[in-house]
Enzyme design. Structure first.
Site, short mmCIF file in Angstrom:
data_model
loop_
_atom_site.label_atom_id
_atom_site.label_comp_id
_atom_site.label_asym_id
_atom_site.label_seq_id
_atom_site.Cartn_x
_atom_site.Cartn_y
_atom_site.Cartn_z
N SER A 153 17.22 -7.95 65.37
CA SER A 153 16.06 -7.52 64.58
C SER A 153 14.89 -7.20 65.50
O SER A 153 14.82 -7.70 66.63
CB SER A 153 15.67 -8.67 63.64
OG SER A 153 14.37 -8.48 63.14
N TYR A 166 13.42 -16.62 60.17
CA TYR A 166 14.23 -15.41 60.41
C TYR A 166 14.11 -14.98 61.87
O TYR A 166 15.10 -14.66 62.52
CB TYR A 166 13.72 -14.33 59.46
CG TYR A 166 14.43 -13.00 59.54
CD1 TYR A 166 15.69 -12.84 58.98
CD2 TYR A 166 13.85 -11.91 60.18
CE1 TYR A 166 16.34 -11.61 59.03
CE2 TYR A 166 14.49 -10.69 60.24
CZ TYR A 166 15.74 -10.55 59.66
OH TYR A 166 16.38 -9.34 59.73
P1 NAD Z 1 21.29 -7.43 51.81
O1 NAD Z 1 20.63 -8.59 51.18
O2 NAD Z 1 21.32 -6.14 51.08
O3 NAD Z 1 22.79 -7.84 52.18
C1 NAD Z 1 23.13 -9.11 52.67
C2 NAD Z 1 24.42 -9.52 51.98
O4 NAD Z 1 24.84 -10.79 52.53
C3 NAD Z 1 24.26 -9.73 50.47
O5 NAD Z 1 25.21 -8.95 49.75
C4 NAD Z 1 24.50 -11.23 50.27
O6 NAD Z 1 25.15 -11.55 49.05
C5 NAD Z 1 25.38 -11.55 51.46
N1 NAD Z 1 25.34 -12.98 51.80
C6 NAD Z 1 24.25 -13.79 51.80
N2 NAD Z 1 24.61 -15.03 52.13
C7 NAD Z 1 25.94 -15.01 52.35
C8 NAD Z 1 26.88 -15.99 52.70
N3 NAD Z 1 26.52 -17.28 52.92
N4 NAD Z 1 28.17 -15.63 52.85
C9 NAD Z 1 28.57 -14.34 52.63
N5 NAD Z 1 27.72 -13.37 52.27
C10 NAD Z 1 26.41 -13.70 52.13
O7 NAD Z 1 20.61 -7.24 53.27
P2 NAD Z 1 20.57 -5.96 54.22
O8 NAD Z 1 19.24 -5.32 54.12
O9 NAD Z 1 21.80 -5.16 54.03
O10 NAD Z 1 20.63 -6.66 55.65
C11 NAD Z 1 21.85 -6.94 56.29
C12 NAD Z 1 21.57 -7.49 57.68
O11 NAD Z 1 20.75 -6.59 58.42
C13 NAD Z 1 20.84 -8.82 57.66
O12 NAD Z 1 21.29 -9.60 58.75
C14 NAD Z 1 19.41 -8.41 57.90
O13 NAD Z 1 18.67 -9.44 58.45
C15 NAD Z 1 19.61 -7.29 58.89
N6 NAD Z 1 18.47 -6.40 59.01
C16 NAD Z 1 18.04 -5.63 57.98
C17 NAD Z 1 16.96 -4.78 58.18
C18 NAD Z 1 16.43 -3.89 57.10
O14 NAD Z 1 15.46 -3.20 57.37
N7 NAD Z 1 17.04 -3.88 55.90
C19 NAD Z 1 16.32 -4.75 59.42
C20 NAD Z 1 16.78 -5.56 60.44
C21 NAD Z 1 17.87 -6.37 60.23
#
Ligand code: NAD
Length: 272
Positions: A153, A166
């Site tokens: 991140s 986080y």
């Molecule tokens: P999201 O919430 O859409 O998807 C995360 C998924 O993980 C969800 O479907 C949730 O049900 C699942 N999950 C949560 N806990 C779980 C568990 N214990 N076991 C199995 N599944 C589980 O999030 P996203 O925006 O797709 O982000 C995905 C990754 O990318 C994360 O690590 C997030 O920190 C990282 N990220 C996102 C962004 C952004 O801008 N969206 C930026 C940097 C990093």
């Protein structure tokens, strides 16, 4: 003609958190290039919707209700995938993200942080990648090749307000990625590579409210992000897929332990 260096067809991938925004997009892009994909998610309803949507693409996809924080469940999932497809070539660790209780309000200070929420968010974002990497990485060690991708991140390059747990966990992901890369190449096989992508700012379900006002305009926080992004825009979720496919392919055969920013220049710009 397709460049064979980037060919991933016939490989088997596991995408944790594949019911979510980024994992769903990465899973789709892998299926489109002929990868068999196992989607793991804790939310059964989202998982089922995602699997049905991806089945329409005509490739091979299977969904597993799973929990990245439970080693026994993960090992059972590994067995089911190996029984079905015989190998695991790729692991994408997308399960994670900030949790509402882990975000400080603008008016709060670090002393208002609830310790149990801090633990929950660090557990999900650090151990939720460590455990699957151990479980599915073992299948790669046994077969002598594979590629693990972790998700870092922008919160690991310099401090971002309001998200202490986080940020700490994602910074742990960076050194875990480097450590696991070293361990796999030194003690197992150079064909097992471990790399991270560090997404910049993409509008997802978790951050929409803090970045976009109800009327569609950018929040003050959004405007600060854009001011620090030389490309002057948010990322399109699809823009992560090329980086993931590159790192998983033979085109990256001498690349392990890197943290690749996909951020429109955010991490390289001082803001001045
Ligand atoms: P999201 O919430 O859409 O998807 C995360 C998924 O993980 C969800 O479907 C949730 O049900 C699942 N999950 C949560 N806990 C779980 C568990 N214990 N076991 C199995 N599944 C589980 O999030 P996203 O925006 O797709 O982000 C995905 C990754 O990318 C994360 O690590 C997030 O920190 C990282 N990220 C996102 C962004 C952004 O801008 N969206 C930026 C940097 C990093």
């Amino acid at each position: 003609m397709n460049n064979p260096m980037f060919d991933l067809s016939g490989k088997v991938a596991v995408v944790t958190g594949g019911g979510g925004v980024l994992g769903g997009s990465i899973a789709r892009s892998l299926i489109e290039v002929g990868v068999k994909v196992a989607i793991l998610d804790i939310r059964e309803e989202n998982l089922n919707i995602r699997v049905e949507e991806l089945k329409q693409l005509g490739g091979e996809v299977k969904g597993f209700v799973s929990n990245v924080l439970d080693m026994d469940i993960l090992k059972n999932t590994r067995k089911e995938i190996l029984d079905e497809w015989g190998r695991i070539d790729i692991l994408i660790n997308t399960a994670g993200g900030n949790l509402p209780g882990g975000t400080l309000e603008e008016s709060q200070t670090v002393f208002d942080m609830k310790i149990e929420e801090f633990q929950r968010v660090t557990d999900l974002n650090l151990n939720g990648t460590v455990y699957p990497s151990l479980v599915f990485g073992k299948a790669m060690a046994d077969q002598g090749e594979g590629s693990i991708i972790t998700i870092s991140s922008m919160a690991t390059y310099s401090a971002i307000t309001r998200v202490p747990g986080y940020s700490v966990a994602k910074t742990g992901i960076n050194i875990f990625t480097q450590w696991m890369a070293m361990e796999m190449a030194l003690k197992f096989d150079e064909k097992i590579r471990v790399n991270a992508i560090a997404p910049g700012f993409f509008i997802g379900d978790q951050n929409r409210k803090v970045l976009i006002n109800p009327d569609g305009s950018y929040t003050e926080r959004s405007q600060k992000v854009i001011a620090r992004t030389p490309m002057k825009r948010f990322g399109d979720i699809k823009e992560l897929n090329g980086a993931v496919q590159f790192l998983c392919s033979d085109a990256a055969s001498f690349i392990t332990g890197v943290i690749l920013p996909v951020d429109g220049g955010f991490s390289s710009f001082s803001g001045v």
